[in-house]
Scaffold this motif. Structure first.
Motif, PDB file in Angstrom:
ATOM      1  N   TYR A 144      -0.053   1.451  -2.339  1.00 13.00           N
ATOM      2  CA  TYR A 144       0.360   0.396  -1.441  1.00 13.00           C
ATOM      3  C   TYR A 144      -0.710  -0.254  -0.505  1.00 13.00           C
ATOM      4  CZ  TYR A 144       5.091  -1.635  -0.957  1.00 13.00           C
ATOM      5  OH  TYR A 144       6.057  -2.171  -0.910  1.00 13.00           O
ATOM      6  N   LEU A 204      -2.421  -3.134   6.541  1.00 14.27           N
ATOM      7  CA  LEU A 204      -1.660  -2.118   6.698  1.00 14.27           C
ATOM      8  C   LEU A 204      -1.615  -1.366   8.129  1.00 14.27           C
ATOM      9  CD1 LEU A 204       0.115   0.235   5.452  1.00 14.27           C
ATOM     10  CD2 LEU A 204      -1.745   1.486   4.997  1.00 14.27           C
ATOM     11  N   ILE A 258       2.555   3.284   7.136  1.00  9.69           N
ATOM     12  CA  ILE A 258       3.271   3.471   5.962  1.00  9.69           C
ATOM     13  C   ILE A 258       3.915   4.992   6.163  1.00  9.69           C
ATOM     14  CG2 ILE A 258       1.352   4.359   4.740  1.00  9.69           C
ATOM     15  CD1 ILE A 258       2.722   3.013   2.108  1.00  9.69           C
ATOM     16  N   LEU A 307       9.980   4.475   1.410  1.00 13.54           N
ATOM     17  CA  LEU A 307       8.721   3.932   2.248  1.00 13.54           C
ATOM     18  C   LEU A 307       9.114   3.129   3.540  1.00 13.54           C
ATOM     19  CD1 LEU A 307       5.944   3.129  -0.390  1.00 13.54           C
ATOM     20  CD2 LEU A 307       6.148   5.478   1.231  1.00 13.54           C
ATOM     21  N   VAL A 346       7.332   0.469   5.630  1.00 17.30           N
ATOM     22  CA  VAL A 346       5.810  -0.084   5.630  1.00 17.30           C
ATOM     23  C   VAL A 346       5.864  -1.136   6.351  1.00 17.30           C
ATOM     24  CG1 VAL A 346       3.973  -1.262   4.267  1.00 17.30           C
ATOM     25  CG2 VAL A 346       5.578   0.211   3.254  1.00 17.30           C
TER      26      VAL A 346
END
Ligand SMILES: C[S@@+](CC[C@H](N)C(=O)[O-])C[C@H]1O[C@@H](n2cnc3c(N)ncnc32)[C@H](O)[C@@H]1O
Length: 280
Positions: A205, A216, A219, A273, A275
């Motif tokens: 991911y 990111l 997560i 998830l 995110v």
């Protein structure tokens, strides 16, 4: 298993599926402005499923960090429940997009009824090719929609393009929790087949976001707070034997293989998830 190793959803067919589910829910009285799982903060939370669905939207609101000067894209907006809650709670302007024309008709009607049609606009379209100029949005929310899209990287690249620099993306996605079994639980396959979805590759991911131009920020495995509890609550409400009317219409071509929440009740390898990412 990656997207390409799974049967990929076809956007037009996903649109027809949600058209049918929307019409059926109106007909059988199960219509709900939220078409998503609930979020219970703690195992002993006594929130109802409706309260928990709203709570999931609030979790998104907290992470998006938007206010009344913001423009938010609701990617895969359903019938508008989450988007309208964002307008009501933050004052932000919301544009929603769904591949289901029936959902869009309903969402715009609900916006009208709420008196916020000037702040919330819902459009029929495909998230794979967003009909918006670069840098149009301060934040993007995707509640339980990316799993229906045939190429996560293409969608996320589009999301990156339409975000302003520093703009946030918040999404939920489904994945198989470790330890992964050689043979998947049949409930997961049934979910993917009946609801035209694929499971994300959690190990990839961060790299997926990076390849899409996004960074990111967080997560989280929220399976206990979301899918597991939602499954338990729905089974409690419906009774494991009842098939939901929305998937049981005789003219509906998934009847023989209809997914029911009891198919995934207690299946703790079916993960969810949460995110958060941003456009650098
Ligand atoms: C489970 S529903 C979630 C709806 C909404 N986010 C909510 O939380 O109430 C999935 C949504 O994703 C949308 N969707 C799936 N594939 C899409 C695509 N390629 N383009 C736009 N919307 C899509 C569906 O039409 C549907 O509105």
């Amino acid at each position: 298993m990656t997207d390409s190793a799974q049967t990929l959803p076809v956007p037009g067919a996903v649109g027809e599926l949600y058209d049918q589910l929307t019409l059926n829910a109106m007909k059988d009285g199960t219509f709900n402005p939220n078409v998503h799982i609930g979020y219970w903060d703690t195992p002993d939370s006594e929130a109802s499923i409706d309260e928990a669905m709203d709570r999931l939207t609030d979790v998104f609101i907290e992470r998006m960090g938007v206010d009344d000067s913001s423009h938010v894209l609701d990617l895969g907006c359903g019938v508008g429940g989450p988007g309208l809650r964002v307008v009501a709670h933050t004052g932000a302007r919301v544009t929603g997009i769904s591949i289901s024309a029936e959902q869009i008709k309903t969402a715009n009607r609900l916006a009208d009824q709420a008196g916020v049609a000037d702040r919330a606009v819902f459009r029929h379209g495909d998230a794979m090719k967003l009909p918006f100029a670069d840098g149009s949005f301060d934040a993007v929310m995707a509640l339980e929609s990316i799993c229906h899209m045939p190429d996560r990287q293409q969608v996320l690249t589009e999301v990156c393009r339409v975000l302003v620099p520093g703009g946030r993306l918040v999404l939920t996605d489904v994945f198989e929790r470790a330890p992964r079994k050689d043979v998947r639980h049949p409930g997961i396959d049934k979910f993917c087949r009946s609801l035209m979805a694929t499971m994300a590759d959690v190990d990839d991911y961060a790299a997926l976001l990076h390849r899409s131009g996004l960074r990111l920020r967080g997560i989280l495995d929220v399976t206990e707070q979301t899918t597991l509890r939602t499954g338990r609550e729905l089974v409690k409400m419906a009774g494991a034997e009842d098939r939901p009317a929305a998937l049981d219409e005789s003219n509906f071509h998934f009847t023989d293989d209809a997914f029911h929440p009891s198919d995934l009740a207690g299946v703790d390898d079916f993960g969810c998830l949460l995110v958060t990412a941003e456009r650098p």
